[in-house]
Design an enzyme around this catalytic site. Structure first.
Site, PDB file in Angstrom:
ATOM      1  N   ASP A   1       0.868  -1.174   0.000  1.00  0.00           N
ATOM      2  CA  ASP A   1       0.000   0.000   0.000  1.00  0.00           C
ATOM      3  C   ASP A   1       0.909   1.230   0.000  1.00  0.00           C
ATOM      4  O   ASP A   1       1.344   1.694  -1.046  1.00  0.00           O
ATOM      5  CB  ASP A   1      -0.880  -0.095   1.252  1.00  0.00           C
ATOM      6  CG  ASP A   1      -2.089   0.807   1.197  1.00  0.00           C
ATOM      7  OD1 ASP A   1      -1.962   1.924   0.681  1.00  0.00           O
ATOM      8  OD2 ASP A   1      -3.164   0.413   1.663  1.00  0.00           O
TER       9      ASP A   1
ATOM     10  N   LYS B   1      -0.717  -1.015  -4.805  1.00  0.00           N
ATOM     11  CA  LYS B   1      -1.478   0.217  -5.064  1.00  0.00           C
ATOM     12  C   LYS B   1      -0.484   1.313  -5.419  1.00  0.00           C
ATOM     13  O   LYS B   1      -0.014   2.037  -4.533  1.00  0.00           O
ATOM     14  CB  LYS B   1      -2.255   0.640  -3.815  1.00  0.00           C
ATOM     15  CG  LYS B   1      -3.423  -0.228  -3.446  1.00  0.00           C
ATOM     16  CD  LYS B   1      -4.116   0.376  -2.230  1.00  0.00           C
ATOM     17  CE  LYS B   1      -5.270  -0.469  -1.756  1.00  0.00           C
ATOM     18  NZ  LYS B   1      -5.820   0.018  -0.476  1.00  0.00           N
TER      19      LYS B   1
ATOM     20  N   VAL C   1      -9.522  -2.947  -0.055  1.00  0.00           N
ATOM     21  CA  VAL C   1      -9.911  -4.285  -0.510  1.00  0.00           C
ATOM     22  C   VAL C   1      -9.753  -5.329   0.601  1.00  0.00           C
ATOM     23  O   VAL C   1      -8.936  -5.178   1.507  1.00  0.00           O
ATOM     24  CB  VAL C   1      -9.070  -4.745  -1.737  1.00  0.00           C
ATOM     25  CG1 VAL C   1      -9.487  -4.004  -2.982  1.00  0.00           C
ATOM     26  CG2 VAL C   1      -7.576  -4.587  -1.503  1.00  0.00           C
TER      27      VAL C   1
ATOM     28  N   ARG D   1     -10.604 -12.543   5.508  1.00  0.00           N
ATOM     29  CA  ARG D   1      -9.354 -13.092   4.962  1.00  0.00           C
ATOM     30  C   ARG D   1      -9.621 -14.346   4.145  1.00  0.00           C
ATOM     31  O   ARG D   1      -8.859 -14.690   3.254  1.00  0.00           O
ATOM     32  CB  ARG D   1      -8.378 -13.441   6.097  1.00  0.00           C
ATOM     33  CG  ARG D   1      -7.842 -12.254   6.880  1.00  0.00           C
ATOM     34  CD  ARG D   1      -6.688 -12.709   7.759  1.00  0.00           C
ATOM     35  NE  ARG D   1      -6.395 -11.782   8.852  1.00  0.00           N
ATOM     36  CZ  ARG D   1      -5.566 -10.743   8.749  1.00  0.00           C
ATOM     37  NH1 ARG D   1      -4.987 -10.485   7.617  1.00  0.00           N
ATOM     38  NH2 ARG D   1      -5.337  -9.967   9.790  1.00  0.00           N
TER      39      ARG D   1
HETATM   40  C1  PRP Z   1      -1.130  -5.036   5.766  1.00  0.00           C
HETATM   41  C2  PRP Z   1      -0.564  -5.886   4.637  1.00  0.00           C
HETATM   42  C3  PRP Z   1       0.861  -5.399   4.540  1.00  0.00           C
HETATM   43  C4  PRP Z   1       0.752  -3.932   4.927  1.00  0.00           C
HETATM   44  C5  PRP Z   1       0.794  -3.105   3.678  1.00  0.00           C
HETATM   45  O1  PRP Z   1      -0.754  -5.613   6.970  1.00  0.00           O
HETATM   46  O2  PRP Z   1      -0.641  -7.254   4.912  1.00  0.00           O
HETATM   47  O3  PRP Z   1       1.703  -6.074   5.455  1.00  0.00           O
HETATM   48  O4  PRP Z   1      -0.499  -3.758   5.592  1.00  0.00           O
HETATM   49  O5  PRP Z   1       0.661  -1.738   3.987  1.00  0.00           O
HETATM   50  P1  PRP Z   1       1.811  -0.671   3.749  1.00  0.00           P
HETATM   51  O6  PRP Z   1       2.394  -0.918   2.392  1.00  0.00           O
HETATM   52  O7  PRP Z   1       1.055   0.639   3.823  1.00  0.00           O
HETATM   53  O8  PRP Z   1       2.807  -0.774   4.851  1.00  0.00           O
HETATM   54  P2  PRP Z   1      -1.424  -5.256   8.391  1.00  0.00           P
HETATM   55  O9  PRP Z   1      -0.492  -4.366   9.169  1.00  0.00           O
HETATM   56  O10 PRP Z   1      -2.819  -4.736   8.161  1.00  0.00           O
HETATM   57  O11 PRP Z   1      -1.440  -6.652   9.125  1.00  0.00           O
HETATM   58  P3  PRP Z   1      -2.076  -8.057   8.642  1.00  0.00           P
HETATM   59  O12 PRP Z   1      -1.214  -8.581   7.515  1.00  0.00           O
HETATM   60  O13 PRP Z   1      -1.993  -8.896   9.862  1.00  0.00           O
HETATM   61  O14 PRP Z   1      -3.504  -7.808   8.184  1.00  0.00           O
END
Ligand code: PRP
Length: 186
Positions: free
Chosen positions: A105, A133, A155, A167
């Protein structure tokens, strides 16, 4: 109709497209890592679904490990502060490592992980992600194996959660705005 179906606005990538995308990633990785000591590192928790499908589609021997991070923030936006929740079980010095992520992201999580792992002197360190993204990227992250670019929409599914749910969806879909706006307002 289940609650989860009511919360989904649209399907962005269906099961078939994801399966084809993962097969392509696996074919590229299998070709690139023949004869190398490959270690896949899944970033918990979002990457578990991709990792499970990817590793079964690989034709080269490999091992699997996990690392866990978290970024504080609202229900749908990162704060930019990444912290390590669980480190790898084993040393990675001299090994060919691929970090496996569900989504890039802002890129801050991967940037943090690459900075954390690089000093441990792996023989090589690459990144494999299902979704990216591009409009949200805040840092430059070199993603060698990428499934799909997607627009800047929130998403869920195929490992991606909202408040730890969804999930398990076999597709990637957008969530109805009301669902996450209600949570962000809390
Ligand atoms: C989400 C995803 C990535 C990160 C991406 O993890 O799995 O690890 O965010 O976002 P970024 O590029 O802005 O850093 P999250 O911290 O939500 O934990 P999860 O995987 O346990 O859902």
């Amino acid at each position: 109709m289940q609650d989860r179906d009511r919360d989904i606005e649209s399907v962005l990538l269906d099961e078939e497209r994801i399966r084809a995308g993962v097969a392509e990633l696996a074919a590229r990785i299998s070709a690139d890592y023949q004869g190398r000591d490959l270690l896949l590192v899944g970033v918990l928790k979002g990457a578990v679904v991709l990792l499970a499908d990817l590793c079964r589609a690989l034709t080269v021997p490999h091992e699997v490990d996990f690392i866990a991070t978290s970024s504080y923030g609202s229900a749908t936006e990162t704060s930019g502060v990444v912290r390590l929740l669980k480190d790898l079980d084993r040393e990675i010095a001299g090994r060919h490592v691929i970090l496996v992520e569900d989504i890039v992201d802002t890129g801050l999580t991967l940037d943090y992980l690459l900075e954390t792992l690089r000093p441990r002197r792996p023989a090589s360190l690459e990144v494999c992600v299902l979704l990216c993204k591009p409009q949200e990227l805040r840092v430059d992250v070199d993603v060698k194996y990428k499934g799909f670019d997607i627009p800047s929409v929130f998403v869920v599914g195929y490992g991606l959660d909202f408040a730890e749910r969804y999930r398990n969806l076999s597709f990637v879909g957008t969530l109805r705005r009301e669902v996450y706006e209600q949570a962000d307002a809390r």
